[in-house]
Scaffold this motif. Sequence first.
Motif, PDB file in Angstrom:
ATOM      1  N   VAL A  50      -3.921  10.456  -2.070  1.00 61.71           N
ATOM      2  CA  VAL A  50      -4.312  11.067  -0.957  1.00 61.71           C
ATOM      3  C   VAL A  50      -4.714  12.600  -1.168  1.00 61.71           C
ATOM      4  CG1 VAL A  50      -4.003  11.559   1.590  1.00 61.71           C
ATOM      5  CG2 VAL A  50      -3.106   9.602   0.580  1.00 61.71           C
ATOM      6  N   GLY A  51      -5.914  13.167  -0.619  1.00 58.53           N
ATOM      7  CA  GLY A  51      -5.861  14.598  -0.821  1.00 58.53           C
ATOM      8  C   GLY A  51      -5.393  15.253   0.363  1.00 58.53           C
ATOM      9  N   ASN A  52      -5.685  16.574   0.784  1.00 61.76           N
ATOM     10  CA  ASN A  52      -5.019  17.443   1.549  1.00 61.76           C
ATOM     11  C   ASN A  52      -5.172  16.892   3.036  1.00 61.76           C
ATOM     12  OD1 ASN A  52      -3.917  20.253  -0.189  1.00 61.76           O
ATOM     13  ND2 ASN A  52      -5.485  19.053  -0.993  1.00 61.76           N
ATOM     14  N   PRO A  53      -4.308  16.169   3.651  1.00 61.33           N
ATOM     15  CA  PRO A  53      -4.468  15.753   4.893  1.00 61.33           C
ATOM     16  C   PRO A  53      -4.724  16.766   6.103  1.00 61.33           C
ATOM     17  CG  PRO A  53      -2.584  14.630   3.892  1.00 61.33           C
ATOM     18  CD  PRO A  53      -2.908  16.078   3.056  1.00 61.33           C
ATOM     19  N   PRO A  66       7.117  20.246  -9.098  1.00 62.17           N
ATOM     20  CA  PRO A  66       8.201  18.973  -8.848  1.00 62.17           C
ATOM     21  C   PRO A  66       7.501  17.874  -7.852  1.00 62.17           C
ATOM     22  CG  PRO A  66       9.621  20.763  -9.010  1.00 62.17           C
ATOM     23  CD  PRO A  66       7.971  21.345  -8.880  1.00 62.17           C
ATOM     24  N   TYR A  67       6.751  18.470  -6.597  1.00 58.40           N
ATOM     25  CA  TYR A  67       6.282  17.508  -5.815  1.00 58.40           C
ATOM     26  C   TYR A  67       5.300  16.618  -6.436  1.00 58.40           C
ATOM     27  CZ  TYR A  67       3.338  15.874  -2.046  1.00 58.40           C
ATOM     28  OH  TYR A  67       2.487  14.588  -1.236  1.00 58.40           O
ATOM     29  N   GLY A  68       4.340  17.087  -7.271  1.00 62.56           N
ATOM     30  CA  GLY A  68       3.434  16.200  -7.680  1.00 62.56           C
ATOM     31  C   GLY A  68       4.169  15.374  -8.816  1.00 62.56           C
ATOM     32  N   ALA A  69       5.073  15.846  -9.670  1.00 60.90           N
ATOM     33  CA  ALA A  69       5.570  15.305 -10.632  1.00 60.90           C
ATOM     34  C   ALA A  69       6.515  13.882  -9.929  1.00 60.90           C
ATOM     35  CB  ALA A  69       6.492  16.125 -11.263  1.00 60.90           C
ATOM     36  N   THR A  70       7.043  14.195  -8.882  1.00 59.80           N
ATOM     37  CA  THR A  70       7.870  13.070  -8.171  1.00 59.80           C
ATOM     38  C   THR A  70       6.714  12.026  -7.510  1.00 59.80           C
ATOM     39  OG1 THR A  70       8.260  14.299  -6.249  1.00 59.80           O
ATOM     40  CG2 THR A  70       9.932  14.429  -7.762  1.00 59.80           C
ATOM     41  N   LYS A  71       5.890  12.398  -7.006  1.00 59.51           N
ATOM     42  CA  LYS A  71       4.738  11.524  -6.361  1.00 59.51           C
ATOM     43  C   LYS A  71       4.178  10.756  -7.449  1.00 59.51           C
ATOM     44  CE  LYS A  71       3.460  11.185  -2.683  1.00 59.51           C
ATOM     45  NZ  LYS A  71       4.021  10.457  -1.734  1.00 59.51           N
ATOM     46  N   LEU A  72       3.985  11.298  -8.819  1.00 62.76           N
ATOM     47  CA  LEU A  72       3.645  10.713  -9.775  1.00 62.76           C
ATOM     48  C   LEU A  72       4.377   9.593 -10.279  1.00 62.76           C
ATOM     49  CD1 LEU A  72       1.246  10.017 -12.073  1.00 62.76           C
ATOM     50  CD2 LEU A  72       2.464  11.778 -13.319  1.00 62.76           C
ATOM     51  N   ALA A  73       5.663   9.855 -10.256  1.00 60.39           N
ATOM     52  CA  ALA A  73       6.835   8.933 -10.710  1.00 60.39           C
ATOM     53  C   ALA A  73       6.774   7.727  -9.803  1.00 60.39           C
ATOM     54  CB  ALA A  73       7.981   9.716 -10.730  1.00 60.39           C
ATOM     55  N   VAL A 117       0.893  -1.122   0.021  1.00 54.13           N
ATOM     56  CA  VAL A 117       0.144   0.149   0.008  1.00 54.13           C
ATOM     57  C   VAL A 117       0.905   1.108   0.169  1.00 54.13           C
ATOM     58  CG1 VAL A 117      -1.827   1.216   1.236  1.00 54.13           C
ATOM     59  CG2 VAL A 117      -1.643  -1.240   1.174  1.00 54.13           C
ATOM     60  N   HIS A 118       0.850   2.117  -1.002  1.00 63.14           N
ATOM     61  CA  HIS A 118       1.799   3.063  -1.025  1.00 63.14           C
ATOM     62  C   HIS A 118       0.808   4.341  -1.083  1.00 63.14           C
ATOM     63  CE1 HIS A 118       5.015   5.803  -2.612  1.00 63.14           C
ATOM     64  NE2 HIS A 118       3.991   6.137  -3.637  1.00 63.14           N
ATOM     65  N   LEU A 119       1.318   5.472  -0.317  1.00 65.91           N
ATOM     66  CA  LEU A 119       0.512   6.671  -0.400  1.00 65.91           C
ATOM     67  C   LEU A 119       1.094   7.679  -1.311  1.00 65.91           C
ATOM     68  CD1 LEU A 119       0.308   7.571   3.452  1.00 65.91           C
ATOM     69  CD2 LEU A 119      -1.096   6.000   2.072  1.00 65.91           C
ATOM     70  N   GLY A 120      -0.016   7.899  -2.444  1.00 67.80           N
ATOM     71  CA  GLY A 120       0.460   8.882  -3.291  1.00 67.80           C
ATOM     72  C   GLY A 120      -0.344  10.170  -2.979  1.00 67.80           C
ATOM     73  N   SER A 121      -0.471  11.235  -3.879  1.00 72.19           N
ATOM     74  CA  SER A 121      -0.964  12.488  -3.690  1.00 72.19           C
ATOM     75  C   SER A 121      -1.796  13.027  -4.671  1.00 72.19           C
ATOM     76  CB  SER A 121       0.036  13.362  -3.536  1.00 72.19           C
ATOM     77  OG  SER A 121      -0.330  14.899  -3.586  1.00 72.19           O
ATOM     78  N   ALA A 122      -2.964  13.525  -4.424  1.00 72.20           N
ATOM     79  CA  ALA A 122      -3.807  14.177  -5.289  1.00 72.20           C
ATOM     80  C   ALA A 122      -2.990  15.160  -6.139  1.00 72.20           C
ATOM     81  CB  ALA A 122      -4.939  14.789  -4.613  1.00 72.20           C
ATOM     82  N   ALA A 123      -1.966  15.775  -5.600  1.00 75.10           N
ATOM     83  CA  ALA A 123      -1.033  16.704  -6.581  1.00 75.10           C
ATOM     84  C   ALA A 123      -0.830  16.066  -7.833  1.00 75.10           C
ATOM     85  CB  ALA A 123       0.213  17.149  -5.781  1.00 75.10           C
TER      86      ALA A 123
END
Length: 307
Positions: free
Chosen positions: A154-157, A130-137, A102-108
């Motif tokens: 994940v949305g905005n915690p 870059p934050y969203g781009a690296t999370k997408l990678a 289970v990996h936590l990604g980001s809505a970014a």
Amino acid sequence: MRILVLGATGYLGGHVAERLSALPGVRPLYGGRSPGADLPVDLATARPGPLAEALAALAPDAVVNCAGAVGGDPVVLAEVNARGPAVLCAALREAAPAARLVHLGSAAEYGPGRPGERVHEDGPTRPAAPYGATKLAGTVAVAASGLDAVVLRVGNPVGPGAPAAGLPGSVARALLRSGPGPEAVLRVGDLSPYRDFVDVRDLAEAAALAATRPGPLPAVLNISGGQAVEVRELVHALVRASGFTGRVEESAGGSARSAAVGWQCSDVSAARAALGWAPRHTLADSVAALWASIAAEPLAAGPGGVR
């Protein structure tokens, strides 16, 4: 059931570990850089071979990866958010190929949304920074790993213990420092963007369900509140909870990452279908719990004001 939580001492990982520890028949294991961790590791620098050996010794039934970076230069973000998940997947394929990841990604990862619309998991991914781009990678690495894996986007915690690195935690601490007098001023950036907030306790519940749910899961699931809320509403809810009677001025410089995304909202129906999950806490619940947790901290020194 042995479930390894990576990043267990962080904000999200701490809540996930706490939720897992309350489940009967679950033995949480902890991974990270803190002393005493069951798996001492920094995914930003770990090598697949030694990590595989350590994972084989632990023999986890599931791994929840909560390790991630929200700030820093692009190199740091890439090392933690992109390289880290890729190394973890390589090690798991060798050491524990049957374990659920289970990996936590980001809505970014989605980038700017269209006002009035909720984005589905198959929507376009156009990260704005870059934050969203690296999370997408990192998400791509996990989805292509061939493992029994799911990414929780994940949305905005928000909620108890929110760190100063994010807007809710930084505003709450600035309010604590500002004091209750009418002459106090809280300086913030532009509060007009809309965000999809999710209570950190609801996120922890989703991660626990994803780690323990039998059978295959979708590659990606949105985990958020499912509602777009103007950031101004969150800040003013914190103001009310704190008893602050001064002025709120939207005069501070905001982050470029936030300015590039005016609307963010996710559809969570797939998580409801796959996990039986739905957000339970309202924004008012989250704000009340956040303020109670921050108010209990030692008073931070320094002037009020957040960026």
